[in-house]
Design a protein around this motif. Structure first.
Motif, PDB file in Angstrom:
ATOM      1  N   MET A 185       0.858  -1.186   0.000  1.00  0.00           N
ATOM      2  CA  MET A 185       0.000   0.000   0.000  1.00  0.00           C
ATOM      3  C   MET A 185       0.893   1.235   0.000  1.00  0.00           C
ATOM      4  O   MET A 185       1.839   1.321   0.785  1.00  0.00           O
ATOM      5  N   TYR A 186       0.549   2.187  -0.867  1.00  0.00           N
ATOM      6  CA  TYR A 186       1.330   3.415  -1.029  1.00  0.00           C
ATOM      7  C   TYR A 186       0.381   4.595  -1.103  1.00  0.00           C
ATOM      8  O   TYR A 186      -0.621   4.543  -1.807  1.00  0.00           O
ATOM      9  N   VAL A 229      -6.013  -5.425  -0.132  1.00  0.00           N
ATOM     10  CA  VAL A 229      -4.698  -5.808  -0.645  1.00  0.00           C
ATOM     11  C   VAL A 229      -4.824  -7.220  -1.199  1.00  0.00           C
ATOM     12  O   VAL A 229      -5.344  -8.104  -0.527  1.00  0.00           O
ATOM     13  N   ARG A 230      -4.352  -7.386  -2.430  1.00  0.00           N
ATOM     14  CA  ARG A 230      -4.398  -8.696  -3.070  1.00  0.00           C
ATOM     15  C   ARG A 230      -2.996  -9.223  -3.298  1.00  0.00           C
ATOM     16  O   ARG A 230      -2.044  -8.459  -3.400  1.00  0.00           O
ATOM     17  N   SER A 231      -2.909 -10.515  -3.424  1.00  0.00           N
ATOM     18  CA  SER A 231      -1.631 -11.165  -3.656  1.00  0.00           C
ATOM     19  C   SER A 231      -0.992 -10.642  -4.942  1.00  0.00           C
ATOM     20  O   SER A 231      -1.642 -10.573  -5.993  1.00  0.00           O
ATOM     21  N   GLU A 281       4.883  -2.407   2.720  1.00  0.00           N
ATOM     22  CA  GLU A 281       5.200  -3.467   1.767  1.00  0.00           C
ATOM     23  C   GLU A 281       5.083  -4.822   2.439  1.00  0.00           C
ATOM     24  O   GLU A 281       5.033  -4.926   3.659  1.00  0.00           O
ATOM     25  N   ASP A 282       5.056  -5.867   1.623  1.00  0.00           N
ATOM     26  CA  ASP A 282       5.021  -7.251   2.109  1.00  0.00           C
ATOM     27  C   ASP A 282       3.825  -7.520   3.012  1.00  0.00           C
ATOM     28  O   ASP A 282       3.962  -8.094   4.093  1.00  0.00           O
ATOM     29  N   LEU A 283       2.658  -7.083   2.550  1.00  0.00           N
ATOM     30  CA  LEU A 283       1.426  -7.295   3.305  1.00  0.00           C
ATOM     31  C   LEU A 283       0.729  -8.566   2.825  1.00  0.00           C
ATOM     32  O   LEU A 283       0.654  -8.833   1.620  1.00  0.00           O
ATOM     33  N   VAL A 284       0.198  -9.312   3.762  1.00  0.00           N
ATOM     34  CA  VAL A 284      -0.617 -10.479   3.444  1.00  0.00           C
ATOM     35  C   VAL A 284      -1.939  -9.978   2.874  1.00  0.00           C
ATOM     36  O   VAL A 284      -2.469  -8.957   3.325  1.00  0.00           O
ATOM     37  N   GLU A 285      -2.472 -10.681   1.887  1.00  0.00           N
ATOM     38  CA  GLU A 285      -3.726 -10.224   1.284  1.00  0.00           C
ATOM     39  C   GLU A 285      -4.830 -10.147   2.334  1.00  0.00           C
ATOM     40  O   GLU A 285      -4.854 -10.907   3.281  1.00  0.00           O
ATOM     41  N   GLY A 286      -5.726  -9.162   2.126  1.00  0.00           N
ATOM     42  CA  GLY A 286      -6.829  -8.956   3.053  1.00  0.00           C
ATOM     43  C   GLY A 286      -7.248  -7.499   3.086  1.00  0.00           C
ATOM     44  O   GLY A 286      -6.754  -6.672   2.325  1.00  0.00           O
ATOM     45  N   SER A 287      -8.168  -7.188   3.977  1.00  0.00           N
ATOM     46  CA  SER A 287      -8.665  -5.824   4.133  1.00  0.00           C
ATOM     47  C   SER A 287      -7.912  -5.127   5.256  1.00  0.00           C
ATOM     48  O   SER A 287      -7.652  -5.718   6.307  1.00  0.00           O
ATOM     49  N   TYR A 288      -7.602  -3.846   5.014  1.00  0.00           N
ATOM     50  CA  TYR A 288      -6.853  -3.053   5.987  1.00  0.00           C
ATOM     51  C   TYR A 288      -7.518  -1.691   6.168  1.00  0.00           C
ATOM     52  O   TYR A 288      -8.156  -1.177   5.257  1.00  0.00           O
ATOM     53  N   GLN A 318      -8.477  -8.634  10.103  1.00  0.00           N
ATOM     54  CA  GLN A 318      -8.371  -9.947  10.734  1.00  0.00           C
ATOM     55  C   GLN A 318      -7.870  -9.864  12.171  1.00  0.00           C
ATOM     56  O   GLN A 318      -7.755 -10.871  12.849  1.00  0.00           O
ATOM     57  N   GLY A 319      -7.536  -8.637  12.612  1.00  0.00           N
ATOM     58  CA  GLY A 319      -7.038  -8.449  13.973  1.00  0.00           C
ATOM     59  C   GLY A 319      -5.522  -8.492  14.018  1.00  0.00           C
ATOM     60  O   GLY A 319      -4.845  -8.455  12.996  1.00  0.00           O
ATOM     61  N   GLY A 320      -4.987  -8.553  15.203  1.00  0.00           N
ATOM     62  CA  GLY A 320      -3.544  -8.554  15.393  1.00  0.00           C
ATOM     63  C   GLY A 320      -3.039  -7.153  15.666  1.00  0.00           C
ATOM     64  O   GLY A 320      -3.793  -6.184  15.700  1.00  0.00           O
ATOM     65  N   GLU A 321      -1.740  -7.055  15.885  1.00  0.00           N
ATOM     66  CA  GLU A 321      -1.117  -5.774  16.180  1.00  0.00           C
ATOM     67  C   GLU A 321      -1.089  -4.879  14.946  1.00  0.00           C
ATOM     68  O   GLU A 321      -0.824  -5.367  13.839  1.00  0.00           O
ATOM     69  N   PRO A 322      -1.322  -3.575  15.120  1.00  0.00           N
ATOM     70  CA  PRO A 322      -1.210  -2.666  13.973  1.00  0.00           C
ATOM     71  C   PRO A 322       0.241  -2.577  13.498  1.00  0.00           C
ATOM     72  O   PRO A 322       1.172  -2.774  14.277  1.00  0.00           O
ATOM     73  N   ILE A 323       0.402  -2.290  12.225  1.00  0.00           N
ATOM     74  CA  ILE A 323       1.718  -2.038  11.651  1.00  0.00           C
ATOM     75  C   ILE A 323       1.890  -0.524  11.649  1.00  0.00           C
ATOM     76  O   ILE A 323       1.047   0.199  11.123  1.00  0.00           O
ATOM     77  N   LEU A 324       2.982  -0.029  12.248  1.00  0.00           N
ATOM     78  CA  LEU A 324       3.191   1.404  12.399  1.00  0.00           C
ATOM     79  C   LEU A 324       4.330   1.893  11.518  1.00  0.00           C
ATOM     80  O   LEU A 324       5.324   1.203  11.333  1.00  0.00           O
ATOM     81  N   SER A 325       4.162   3.099  10.984  1.00  0.00           N
ATOM     82  CA  SER A 325       5.205   3.726  10.176  1.00  0.00           C
ATOM     83  C   SER A 325       5.087   5.234  10.324  1.00  0.00           C
ATOM     84  O   SER A 325       3.984   5.773  10.420  1.00  0.00           O
ATOM     85  N   PHE A 326       6.234   5.926  10.348  1.00  0.00           N
ATOM     86  CA  PHE A 326       6.188   7.380  10.337  1.00  0.00           C
ATOM     87  C   PHE A 326       5.741   7.873   8.968  1.00  0.00           C
ATOM     88  O   PHE A 326       6.078   7.271   7.944  1.00  0.00           O
ATOM     89  N   LEU A 327       5.008   8.973   8.966  1.00  0.00           N
ATOM     90  CA  LEU A 327       4.722   9.668   7.730  1.00  0.00           C
ATOM     91  C   LEU A 327       6.025  10.345   7.311  1.00  0.00           C
ATOM     92  O   LEU A 327       6.640  11.060   8.086  1.00  0.00           O
TER      93      LEU A 327
END
Length: 112
Positions: A7-8, A94-96, A46-53, A28-37
């Protein structure tokens, strides 16, 4: 074999003095992925498993820190107000082997 996606995007905002964090939350739950703007107001996941975010942007706790902190909701005793945070945006699918590009989010107005 399943591939990964990315996602960009860019966040348009008027917060010159705030260190903003982009939080990516899987449906699907789990810990959020964090990044600075980044300084150019762009974000990359990058390298995200397919699914809704879902995406939420918030002010980093200890604004001048280069360490990512989870969202700070404030304290009652002693009183310490919460930090700025946005609404939740999404879902983004996000899709494969595909990237979601050109996401554009506008926060507040330039006078905030």
């Amino acid at each position: 074999e399943r591939g990964l996606g990315g996602m960009y995007g860019k966040v348009l905002h008027g917060f010159e003095d705030k260190n903003l964090v982009v939080s990516l939350i899987s449906s699907q739950g789990g810990e959020p992925i964090l990044s600075f703007l980044k300084s150019d107001s762009k974000f990359v996941f990058e390298d995200l498993v397919e699914g809704s975010y879902f995406i939420q942007i918030y002010q980093n706790y200890k604004n001048q820190s280069d360490q990512l902190f989870p969202y700070y909701g404030g304290d009652w005793n002693p009183f310490d107000k919460s930090l700025y945070f946005s609404q939740v945006y999404g879902p983004f699918e996000v899709r494969s082997n595909w990237d979601v590009r050109d996401i554009s989010i506008t926060l507040g107005d330039k006078n905030e």
